[in-house]
Scaffold this active site. Structure first.
Site, mmCIF file in Angstrom:
data_model
loop_
_atom_site.group_PDB
_atom_site.id
_atom_site.type_symbol
_atom_site.label_atom_id
_atom_site.label_comp_id
_atom_site.label_asym_id
_atom_site.label_seq_id
_atom_site.Cartn_x
_atom_site.Cartn_y
_atom_site.Cartn_z
ATOM 1 N N GLY A 79 35.788 38.316 44.689
ATOM 2 C CA GLY A 79 36.098 39.338 45.687
ATOM 3 C C GLY A 79 35.561 40.700 45.276
ATOM 4 O O GLY A 79 35.085 41.480 46.110
ATOM 5 N N THR A 128 21.349 31.405 41.293
ATOM 6 C CA THR A 128 21.570 30.010 41.677
ATOM 7 C C THR A 128 23.035 29.838 42.062
ATOM 8 O O THR A 128 23.926 30.284 41.347
ATOM 9 C CB THR A 128 21.196 29.082 40.503
ATOM 10 O OG1 THR A 128 19.819 29.301 40.202
ATOM 11 C CG2 THR A 128 21.417 27.617 40.856
ATOM 12 N N CYS A 161 49.216 49.228 33.868
ATOM 13 C CA CYS A 161 49.228 49.869 32.555
ATOM 14 C C CYS A 161 47.799 50.107 32.124
ATOM 15 O O CYS A 161 47.052 49.155 31.972
ATOM 16 C CB CYS A 161 49.874 48.968 31.524
ATOM 17 S SG CYS A 161 51.601 48.784 31.797
ATOM 18 N N ASN A 173 47.477 44.514 48.210
ATOM 19 C CA ASN A 173 47.873 43.467 47.266
ATOM 20 C C ASN A 173 49.213 43.735 46.594
ATOM 21 O O ASN A 173 49.880 42.817 46.160
ATOM 22 C CB ASN A 173 46.786 43.281 46.206
ATOM 23 C CG ASN A 173 46.262 44.587 45.673
ATOM 24 O OD1 ASN A 173 45.742 45.420 46.423
ATOM 25 N ND2 ASN A 173 46.403 44.807 44.385
ATOM 26 N N SER A 195 37.998 36.103 48.861
ATOM 27 C CA SER A 195 37.921 35.528 47.514
ATOM 28 C C SER A 195 38.672 34.202 47.486
ATOM 29 O O SER A 195 39.818 34.124 47.943
ATOM 30 C CB SER A 195 38.539 36.520 46.514
ATOM 31 O OG SER A 195 38.524 35.983 45.222
ATOM 32 N N ALA A 196 38.033 33.158 46.925
ATOM 33 C CA ALA A 196 38.598 31.798 46.999
ATOM 34 C C ALA A 196 39.936 31.656 46.280
ATOM 35 O O ALA A 196 40.808 30.926 46.735
ATOM 36 C CB ALA A 196 37.599 30.803 46.406
ATOM 37 N N HIS A 197 40.098 32.387 45.157
ATOM 38 C CA HIS A 197 41.304 32.113 44.362
ATOM 39 C C HIS A 197 42.573 32.739 44.943
ATOM 40 O O HIS A 197 43.640 32.649 44.362
ATOM 41 C CB HIS A 197 41.103 32.499 42.885
ATOM 42 C CG HIS A 197 41.119 33.968 42.592
ATOM 43 N ND1 HIS A 197 42.165 34.583 41.942
ATOM 44 C CD2 HIS A 197 40.211 34.945 42.836
ATOM 45 C CE1 HIS A 197 41.895 35.879 41.785
ATOM 46 N NE2 HIS A 197 40.718 36.112 42.319
ATOM 47 N N GLN A 201 43.432 39.690 50.585
ATOM 48 C CA GLN A 201 44.839 39.253 50.629
ATOM 49 C C GLN A 201 45.246 38.699 51.991
ATOM 50 O O GLN A 201 46.411 38.335 52.170
ATOM 51 C CB GLN A 201 45.767 40.420 50.244
ATOM 52 C CG GLN A 201 45.693 40.803 48.777
ATOM 53 C CD GLN A 201 46.225 39.717 47.828
ATOM 54 O OE1 GLN A 201 46.879 38.769 48.244
ATOM 55 N NE2 GLN A 201 45.931 39.861 46.544
HETATM 56 C C1 LIG Z 1 42.913 43.332 47.685
HETATM 57 C C2 LIG Z 1 42.064 42.804 46.584
HETATM 58 N N1 LIG Z 1 40.776 43.169 46.518
HETATM 59 C C3 LIG Z 1 39.956 42.703 45.562
HETATM 60 C C4 LIG Z 1 40.408 41.826 44.608
HETATM 61 C C5 LIG Z 1 39.454 41.305 43.582
HETATM 62 O O1 LIG Z 1 39.170 39.951 43.828
HETATM 63 P P1 LIG Z 1 38.574 39.025 42.651
HETATM 64 O O2 LIG Z 1 39.701 38.799 41.691
HETATM 65 O O3 LIG Z 1 38.144 37.768 43.326
HETATM 66 O O4 LIG Z 1 37.451 39.766 42.059
HETATM 67 C C6 LIG Z 1 41.755 41.436 44.616
HETATM 68 C C7 LIG Z 1 42.292 40.569 43.547
HETATM 69 O O5 LIG Z 1 43.382 40.786 43.053
HETATM 70 C C8 LIG Z 1 42.599 41.928 45.636
HETATM 71 O O6 LIG Z 1 43.885 41.576 45.713
#
Ligand SMILES: Cc1ncc(COP(=O)(O)O)c(C=O)c1O
Length: 408
Positions: free
Chosen positions: A75, A242, A330, A157, A205-207, A185
């Site tokens: 992301g 790639t 932090c 987030n 973002s996939a995760h 999100q």
């Molecule tokens: C709102 C937001 N933007 C960007 C990111 C970054 O994504 P990635 O961890 O895939 O780089 C996150 C991940 O916590 C997110 O919550």
């Protein structure tokens, strides 16, 4: 290790076993699915087919066409490509140097904009309301003739608030200013179509949607002029490298599953979140719920517990088997209140006691009920160690000002 109650889905989601199964053939030795998707031979064609299938799955989830999707490594790369890509293209065409974003963006957007500021771009960081919502009128007022990009996250987030993206997009469209949203999100959690949102660029973002880590995508509306971050011929000259085939396959399947389960999962997750919130509000005094209770993503709940350090709470809950995170970042050992909590006006000492609970589709009612036995006990224990809490209980004045409790 005993199975944790995982309430940190905004940080990352567990991999869906169906996604893992779909990825496996592309990771296993002994299958003939290792070809470079750019190769002409049949081994290359097999992985090319898989990449293009995933592109279709992602495009379908957000209502774009195939050619408008590029795959990235995460992301953060999608966000950075959108912002720097537009900024550098505008610079080349001498279009202007003004960027508008908000004070509550994810670090990747904030840091990218701060970097561009150092390089001579002019960036406006718009404030948000005390519930974390951006007023579209403030975007309208901030736009100048030299504005070249507006970037506003879809949902935050930390506190989960959803921004009026479609309205902001309409304003940008009228002024012909490219509009980017970080929807990392929200994709997979809310129904999204890029046309209804009026966006020109959208990051995902996939995760965050039960897919693998290390892969993302960026929607770039046809005709949007931008410079790539990596130069080369892949992804139609828009992102060299790639392709990470197993991860891209995982993202595609995660997108397809998300689309199938969208309304159902969101309802279930919101139900669990509401039960957790109600229980916490009933059982724990001197707390504040952060964010907008109506305009927010389903799983996110953010609380500031007075007389408690968020970090201590995260550690104690972890020992008790619950994984959560703090709302305060932090930086290099020094506890600094999160920029989001400061932007919604929380005093530093209240922000410091903030904990984010982010639920997801694999959480259960039993887990929520178990957590509701543990959380009040942990907060009481931490407060019993606080001299400020002792003063409070003895009726002595404390330094916690102003009193922000919603409930006493
Ligand atoms: C709102 C937001 N933007 C960007 C990111 C970054 O994504 P990635 O961890 O895939 O780089 C996150 C991940 O916590 C997110 O919550």
């Amino acid at each position: 290790m005993k199975k944790k109650i995982y309430f940190d889905n905004n940080a990352t989601t567990p991999l869906d076993p169906k996604v893992a199964d779909a990825m496996l053939p592309y990771l296993s030795a002994g299958t003939e699915l290792y070809g470079n998707p750019s190769s002409v031979h049949t081994l290359g064609q097999a992985t090319r087919k898989a990449v293009e299938e995933a592109r279709a799955q992602v495009a379908q989830l957000i209502g774009s066409s195939l050619e408008e999707i590029i795959f990235t490594s995460c992301g953060s790369e999608s966000d950075t490509t959108a912002i720097k890509g537009i900024a550098f293209s505008a610079k080349e065409r001498k279009k202007g140097n003004h960027i508008i974003t908000t004070a509550i963006e994810h670090d990747t957007v904030l840091f990218c904009c701060e970097y561009l500021q150092k390089q001579g771009w002019d960036v406006t960081f718009l404030p948000v309301s005390s519930s974390g919502i951006l007023d579209p009128d403030s975007v309208k007022k901030a736009i100048r003739s030299e504005t070249i990009l507006v970037s506003v996250m879809h949902a935050n987030n930390e506190i989960g608030t959803i921004q009026p993206i479609a309205e902001i997009g309409k304003i940008c469209k009228e002024r012909e200013i490219p509009f980017h949203t970080d929807a990392i999100q929200t994709v997979g959690k809310l129904p999204i179509t890029v046309n209804e949102l009026n966006v020109d660029l959208l990051s995902l973002s996939a995760h965050k949607l039960y897919g693998p880590k290390g892969v993302g995508a960026l929607f770039i509306r046809r005709g949007t002029r931008f410079h790539p971050l990596f130069h080369g011929h892949h992804e139609r000259n828009r992102r060299a490298g790639t392709e990470n085939v197993p991860a891209i396959v995982g993202l595609g399947v995660a997108a397809e599953l998300a689309q199938k389960n969208l309304g159902q999962e969101a309802k279930k997750v919101a139900f669990l979140r509401d039960r957790l919130e109600k229980g916490i509000l009933e059982k724990v005094p001197y707390i504040r719920r952060n964010g907008d209770p109506r305009h927010r993503i389903p799983g996110t709940s953010n609380f500031s517990f007075e007389f408690v350090e968020g970090e201590g709470c995260v550690v104690m809950l972890d020992i008790e088997g619950i994984a959560v995170s703090t709302g305060s970042a932090c930086a290099s050992g020094s506890t600094k209140a999160s920029h989001v909590l400061r932007a919604i006006g929380l005093p530093a000492n209240v922000a410091q006691g903030t904990v984010r609970f982010s639920l997801g589709q694999f959480n259960t009612l039993d887990e929520v009920d178990k957590a509701l036995e543990i959380i009040p006990r942990v907060i009481s224990k931490l407060r019993s160690l606080s001299p400020l809490w002792s003063d409070k209980m003895a009726g002595l004045p404390t330094t916690v000002t102003p009193p922000l409790s919603l409930k006493k």
